[in-house]
Design a protein around this motif. Structure first.
Motif, PDB file in Angstrom:
ATOM      1  N   VAL A   1       0.819  -1.198  -0.039  1.00  0.00           N
ATOM      2  CA  VAL A   1      -0.052  -0.064  -0.028  1.00  0.00           C
ATOM      3  C   VAL A   1       0.804   1.200  -0.173  1.00  0.00           C
ATOM      4  CG1 VAL A   1      -2.120  -0.838   0.904  1.00  0.00           C
ATOM      5  CG2 VAL A   1      -0.168  -0.053   2.475  1.00  0.00           C
ATOM      6  N   LYS A   2       2.135   1.139   0.402  1.00  0.00           N
ATOM      7  CA  LYS A   2       3.130   2.336   0.411  1.00  0.00           C
ATOM      8  C   LYS A   2       3.702   2.516  -0.803  1.00  0.00           C
ATOM      9  CE  LYS A   2       6.585   0.710   3.427  1.00  0.00           C
ATOM     10  NZ  LYS A   2       7.739   0.647   2.704  1.00  0.00           N
ATOM     11  N   SER A   3       4.025   1.407  -1.644  1.00  0.00           N
ATOM     12  CA  SER A   3       4.937   1.336  -2.709  1.00  0.00           C
ATOM     13  C   SER A   3       4.409   2.203  -3.942  1.00  0.00           C
ATOM     14  CB  SER A   3       5.162  -0.103  -3.068  1.00  0.00           C
ATOM     15  OG  SER A   3       5.852  -0.808  -1.785  1.00  0.00           O
ATOM     16  N   ASN A   4       5.203   2.764  -4.680  1.00  0.00           N
ATOM     17  CA  ASN A   4       5.121   3.332  -5.741  1.00  0.00           C
ATOM     18  C   ASN A   4       5.534   2.309  -7.089  1.00  0.00           C
ATOM     19  OD1 ASN A   4       6.891   5.716  -4.083  1.00  0.00           O
ATOM     20  ND2 ASN A   4       4.855   6.336  -4.915  1.00  0.00           N
ATOM     21  N   VAL A   5       6.579   1.387  -6.708  1.00  0.00           N
ATOM     22  CA  VAL A   5       6.916   0.552  -7.733  1.00  0.00           C
ATOM     23  C   VAL A   5       6.977  -0.750  -7.132  1.00  0.00           C
ATOM     24  CG1 VAL A   5       9.082  -0.275  -9.123  1.00  0.00           C
ATOM     25  CG2 VAL A   5       8.430   1.993  -9.113  1.00  0.00           C
ATOM     26  N   VAL A   6       6.233  -1.806  -7.569  1.00  0.00           N
ATOM     27  CA  VAL A   6       6.243  -3.233  -7.274  1.00  0.00           C
ATOM     28  C   VAL A   6       6.876  -4.073  -8.389  1.00  0.00           C
ATOM     29  CG1 VAL A   6       4.773  -5.088  -6.420  1.00  0.00           C
ATOM     30  CG2 VAL A   6       3.950  -2.652  -5.898  1.00  0.00           C
ATOM     31  N   MET A   7       7.962  -4.542  -7.911  1.00  0.00           N
ATOM     32  CA  MET A   7       8.663  -5.451  -8.782  1.00  0.00           C
ATOM     33  C   MET A   7       8.426  -6.908  -8.356  1.00  0.00           C
ATOM     34  SD  MET A   7      12.737  -5.000  -9.749  1.00  0.00           S
ATOM     35  CE  MET A   7      12.466  -3.185  -9.926  1.00  0.00           C
ATOM     36  N   MET A   8       7.829  -7.617  -9.112  1.00  0.00           N
ATOM     37  CA  MET A   8       7.515  -9.155  -8.853  1.00  0.00           C
ATOM     38  C   MET A   8       8.798  -9.998  -9.192  1.00  0.00           C
ATOM     39  SD  MET A   8       4.965  -8.662  -7.234  1.00  0.00           S
ATOM     40  CE  MET A   8       4.574 -10.396  -6.758  1.00  0.00           C
ATOM     41  N   LEU A   9       9.301 -10.723  -8.803  1.00  0.00           N
ATOM     42  CA  LEU A   9      10.564 -11.841  -9.228  1.00  0.00           C
ATOM     43  C   LEU A   9       9.791 -13.070  -9.437  1.00  0.00           C
ATOM     44  CD1 LEU A   9      13.289 -10.917  -6.841  1.00  0.00           C
ATOM     45  CD2 LEU A   9      12.859  -9.953  -9.183  1.00  0.00           C
ATOM     46  N   ARG A  10      10.335 -13.606 -10.512  1.00  0.00           N
ATOM     47  CA  ARG A  10      10.085 -15.102 -10.979  1.00  0.00           C
ATOM     48  C   ARG A  10      10.484 -16.156  -9.893  1.00  0.00           C
ATOM     49  NH1 ARG A  10      12.176 -19.344 -14.233  1.00  0.00           N
ATOM     50  NH2 ARG A  10      14.028 -17.964 -14.091  1.00  0.00           N
ATOM     51  N   ILE A  11       9.484 -17.104  -9.691  1.00  0.00           N
ATOM     52  CA  ILE A  11       9.775 -18.182  -8.761  1.00  0.00           C
ATOM     53  C   ILE A  11      10.626 -19.160  -9.724  1.00  0.00           C
ATOM     54  CG2 ILE A  11       8.892 -20.338  -7.657  1.00  0.00           C
ATOM     55  CD1 ILE A  11       8.968 -17.750  -6.009  1.00  0.00           C
ATOM     56  N   GLN A  12      11.797 -19.262  -9.306  1.00  0.00           N
ATOM     57  CA  GLN A  12      12.816 -19.981 -10.222  1.00  0.00           C
ATOM     58  C   GLN A  12      12.770 -21.581 -10.046  1.00  0.00           C
ATOM     59  OE1 GLN A  12      16.592 -18.265 -10.906  1.00  0.00           O
ATOM     60  NE2 GLN A  12      15.690 -16.085 -10.527  1.00  0.00           N
ATOM     61  N   GLY A  13      11.848 -22.153 -10.706  1.00  0.00           N
ATOM     62  CA  GLY A  13      11.882 -23.510 -10.489  1.00  0.00           C
ATOM     63  C   GLY A  13      13.229 -24.175 -10.631  1.00  0.00           C
ATOM     64  N   GLU A  14      13.801 -23.727 -11.640  1.00  0.00           N
ATOM     65  CA  GLU A  14      15.100 -24.348 -12.072  1.00  0.00           C
ATOM     66  C   GLU A  14      15.967 -24.410 -11.063  1.00  0.00           C
ATOM     67  OE1 GLU A  14      14.168 -21.614 -13.423  1.00  0.00           O
ATOM     68  OE2 GLU A  14      15.791 -20.546 -14.104  1.00  0.00           O
ATOM     69  N   ARG A  15      16.118 -23.417 -10.136  1.00  0.00           N
ATOM     70  CA  ARG A  15      17.147 -23.410  -9.103  1.00  0.00           C
ATOM     71  C   ARG A  15      16.785 -23.710  -7.866  1.00  0.00           C
ATOM     72  NH1 ARG A  15      20.597 -20.101 -12.254  1.00  0.00           N
ATOM     73  NH2 ARG A  15      19.368 -18.468 -13.267  1.00  0.00           N
ATOM     74  N   MET A  16      15.461 -24.482  -7.531  1.00  0.00           N
ATOM     75  CA  MET A  16      15.034 -24.602  -6.354  1.00  0.00           C
ATOM     76  C   MET A  16      14.471 -26.050  -6.215  1.00  0.00           C
ATOM     77  SD  MET A  16      12.014 -22.226  -5.604  1.00  0.00           S
ATOM     78  CE  MET A  16      12.778 -20.730  -5.682  1.00  0.00           C
ATOM     79  N   ASN A  17      14.423 -26.822  -5.124  1.00  0.00           N
ATOM     80  CA  ASN A  17      13.964 -27.775  -5.218  1.00  0.00           C
ATOM     81  C   ASN A  17      12.693 -28.098  -4.228  1.00  0.00           C
ATOM     82  OD1 ASN A  17      14.997 -27.237  -2.676  1.00  0.00           O
ATOM     83  ND2 ASN A  17      16.787 -28.491  -2.539  1.00  0.00           N
ATOM     84  N   ASP A  18      12.005 -27.126  -4.369  1.00  0.00           N
ATOM     85  CA  ASP A  18      10.825 -27.077  -3.910  1.00  0.00           C
ATOM     86  C   ASP A  18      10.261 -27.071  -2.306  1.00  0.00           C
ATOM     87  OD1 ASP A  18       9.196 -28.564  -6.608  1.00  0.00           O
ATOM     88  OD2 ASP A  18       9.267 -26.652  -6.305  1.00  0.00           O
ATOM     89  N   SER A  19      11.601 -26.853  -1.736  1.00  0.00           N
ATOM     90  CA  SER A  19      11.439 -26.970  -0.107  1.00  0.00           C
ATOM     91  C   SER A  19      11.515 -25.478   0.423  1.00  0.00           C
ATOM     92  CB  SER A  19      12.312 -27.798   0.472  1.00  0.00           C
ATOM     93  OG  SER A  19      13.506 -27.338   0.156  1.00  0.00           O
ATOM     94  N   TYR A  20      11.360 -24.436  -0.308  1.00  0.00           N
ATOM     95  CA  TYR A  20      11.507 -23.117   0.037  1.00  0.00           C
ATOM     96  C   TYR A  20      10.098 -22.627   0.699  1.00  0.00           C
ATOM     97  CZ  TYR A  20      16.257 -22.988  -1.812  1.00  0.00           C
ATOM     98  OH  TYR A  20      17.396 -23.287  -2.059  1.00  0.00           O
ATOM     99  N   PHE A  21       9.184 -23.084   0.315  1.00  0.00           N
ATOM    100  CA  PHE A  21       7.711 -22.565   0.871  1.00  0.00           C
ATOM    101  C   PHE A  21       7.013 -23.975   0.632  1.00  0.00           C
ATOM    102  CE2 PHE A  21       8.560 -20.940  -3.424  1.00  0.00           C
ATOM    103  CZ  PHE A  21       7.689 -21.574  -4.408  1.00  0.00           C
TER     104      PHE A  21
END
Lengths: 315, 175
Positions: free
Chosen positions: A216-236
Motif C-alpha cells: 500500500v505504500k509502494s510506488n513500484v512493485v517489482m515481482m520476481l519469478r519463482i525460479q523452478g530450475e534453481r530450487m528444489n521446492d522446499s523453500y515454501f
C-alpha cells in the motif's frame, strides 16, 4: 569503462548517463530511423550458457540497430556440450575478432572471470551470472521507472520500491537493489525468510514478510519469478500458499497506490507470483520493460564500444 | 586572442542569412530549420526568430549527429544530444541545416546521413556562422555569416550568449 560486470562498476553519474543516452536513442529509433551506423564493422558475440529469450534477443536487436555484426552462441549445440572449457571457448572468440562478448552463465562470477582472465581483449558485458548480477536488467528497470515517473530526473529520492519474491536466487534483485540505492530510492524486499539470502541485513534495504503492508505504500512493485530450475521446492510449503502470501493477485492489485506500477523481469509464472489480470493490468509495465531493454542495451553498447576503450567519457 | 565578430556582427550576419533563406526559397512555407547541437541549435532558434519577423513562423528542430560520426572510434565517448524533428517531418521540405563553424565538412556529411534516415527532403541547404576553410570533403555552405581564413593549427571559438554568456567569435591558438 571497458566492461559492465556489475552495477558496482558504475557511479551514479555513469548510470544516469546510460539512461540519458537510452532516452535520446528512444527518440531516434522511434520513427523511421531504425538503424544507425554507429557500430558498423564491430562484432558482438552473444555467449549464452543458459537459456534466455528476452535478454539474448534484446542484445541481438540492440547490436543490429547499431549496425554491429552479431554472432549468437548458445552452449547447447556447440562444442561446450563436448566438454570445451570457458577458456577455450573464449580464446576461439578472440581468434574470430570479437569486440564485445555478452555472457550469460550459470556460475556466479563467470563474467568477471572472463574479463579478468586475459583470455580475450574484448569488452565483457554481464547478461546474468548465476545468482550474482544482471546489470542491464537493473538499468532497463531504472529506465522504465524514470519513464513512468517523469518527475524523477537525477535521483530517485523518495521513491518506494518493493521487490517481491525469490530474492535468494535472483540476480535481478541484487542488481536492482544496488542501482536503486545508488539512485536514492527506498527499497523494501518482501519474501518468505527462506528466500532471503544470508547477510541481506547488510544490503541497506528494508525487509518485510508482509506483502500487504508494503504494497500500500509502494510506488513500484517489482515481482520476481519463482525460479523452478534453481530450487528444489522446499523453500515454501506449496505453490498455492506462496501465491496467497506473496503473489500479486486481483485483491492486491486493487490495493495498489493510484499511480503505482507493476514490474516483472520475465518470464512470468502467471498464477504463481503474478495473476493474469495483474500482469495485463493498465499499470503493468512488463512489455515496456522489454522494449526499453533494447534501448538501454544500445546505450550500453554505445558507451562501451563506440569509442576507444582507453579514453574516459567526455561530459 | 582576437574577437573577429561581436554581438552586433553576429546578429547582422544571422539577419542577412535569414533574408537570403527567404529570397532563395521564395518564402518560408516549405522551410524546416535543423540546428546541429550544441551551438547550431541556438543559431537555428535565432534564425527562426528573424524569419518569423520577416515572413512567418517556421518549423524548427535539432539534429544530433553523434551516432553518424566517422570519428567515433578516435575520440572518447560523447553523450548524445537531443534530436527534435518538428511535427510535419522533413519529407518533401526544404531543410536548412545550421551549424556554427564549417571546417572539414565531416559533421555535415554525418548530418546528411542522419537526414537520410529520417526522410527525403526536397532540398538540403547549409547555413553556417563561420566558414574557416580546410574542407576534407566536397561540401559547401549556401549561407555563410563570415568567411574567416585560418591556418589549420588555429581553432575558431564561437560563443553564444545562451550558453557562453557572451556573443563573440574568436580565433584561438596558432602561430
Amino acid at each position: 569503462m571497458k566492461h559492465l560486470l556489475s552495477i558496482n562498476d558504475l557511479t551514479a553519474d555513469q548510470a544516469i548517463s546510460i539512461l540519458d543516452t537510452a532516452k535520446e536513442l528512444s527518440k531516434v529509433s522511434d520513427g523511421a530511423m531504425k538503424k544507425l551506423p554507429t557500430l558498423r564493422g564491430r562484432t558482438i558475440v552473444n555467449l549464452f550458457f543458459e537459456d534466455s529469450t528476452r535478454t539474448r534477443i534484446s542484445f541481438e536487436s540492440a547490436a543490429k540497430r547499431l549496425s554491429a555484426d552479431v554472432i549468437n552462441f548458445s552452449a547447447k549445440g556447440s562444442s561446450v556440450s563436448k566438454g570445451e572449457s570457458l577458456k577455450d571457448t573464449a580464446q576461439t572468440l578472440q581468434a574470430m575478432g570479437a569486440d564485445a562478448v555478452v555472457i550469460r552463465h550459470g556460475a556466479s562470477g563467470a563474467a568477471q572471470r572472463l574479463a579478468d582472465s586475459g583470455w580475450i581483449s574484448a569488452s565483457v558485458i554481464n547478461a546474468g551470472d548465476g545468482t550474482h548480477e544482471h546489470p542491464t536488467q537493473a538499468l532497463l528497470d531504472a529506465y522504465t521507472i524514470r519513464d513512468r515517473f517523469s518527475e524523477l530526473q537525477g535521483d530517485f529520492q523518495g521513491l518506494e520500491v518493493a521487490i517481491v519474491g525469490d530474492i535468494l536466487h535472483s540476480r535481478v534483485a541484487r542488481s536492482n537493489v544496488l542501482l536503486l540505492k545508488k539512485l536514492g530510492a527506498n527499497v523494501t524486499l518482501v519474501a518468505p525468510p527462506t528466500l532471503l539470502p544470508v547477510g541481506v541485513e547488510s544490503w541497506g534495504v528494508s525487509i518485510s514478510y508482509d506483502f500487504d503492508q508494503t504494497l500500500v505504500k509502494s510506488n513500484v512493485v517489482m515481482m520476481l519469478r519463482i525460479q523452478g530450475e534453481r530450487m528444489n521446492d522446499s523453500y515454501f510449503p506449496s505453490a498455492r500458499e506462496y501465491s496467497r502470501s506473496f503473489g500479486l493477485d486481483s485483491v492486491r492489485l486493487n490495493m495498489l497506490k493510484k499511480n503505482a506500477i507493476i514490474m516483472h523481469p520475465g518470464p512470468m509464472n502467471r498464477g504463481l507470483e503474478i495473476s493474469a489480470d495483474s500482469a495485463d493490468a493498465g499499470n503493468s509495465v512488463v512489455l515496456a520493460q522489454v522494449s526499453n531493454g533494447v534501448l538501454v542495451r544500445m546505450a550500453t553498447l554505445y558507451q562501451l564500444l563506440a569509442a576507444d576503450q582507453n579514453s574516459e567519457m567526455r561530459m | 586572442m582576437a574577437a573577429v565578430l561581436d554581438t552586433g556582427d553576429i546578429s547582422r550576419a544571422l539577419k542577412r542569412i535569414s533574408h537570403e533563406i527567404v529570397e532563395k526559397n521564395h518564402g518560408v512555407s516549405q522551410i524546416v530549420l535543423l540546428g546541429i547541437p550544441t551551438r547550431g541549435a541556438y543559431l537555428a532558434a535565432r534564425i527562426a526568430k528573424f524569419l518569423e519577423e520577416i515572413e512567418s513562423p517556421v518549423a524548427t528542430g535539432t539534429l544530433d549527429i553523434t551516432l553518424h560520426r566517422d570519428d567515433l572510434r578516435l575520440r572518447p565517448p560523447r553523450p548524445l544530444l537531443p534530436t527534435v524533428i518538428p511535427t510535419g517531418g522533413i519529407e518533401g521540405k526544404n531543410v536548412v541545416l545550421i551549424d556554427d563553424v564549417l571546417f572539414s565538412g565531416r559533421t555535415i556529411r554525418a548530418a546528411l546521413d542522419a537526414i537520410g534516415e529520417i526522410g527525403r527532403p526536397k532540398t538540403v541547404q547549409l547555413a553556417v556562422l563561420v566558414d574557416r576553410g580546410h574542407r576534407e570533403l566536397p561540401i559547401r555552405a549556401d549561407y555563410v555569416g563570415k568567411n574567416i581564413p585560418t591556418s589549420s593549427n588555429e581553432s575558431v571559438k564561437v560563443n553564444l550568449s545562451e550558453i557562453d554568456g557572451i556573443d563573440s567569435v574568436e580565433i584561438v591558438g596558432g602561430k
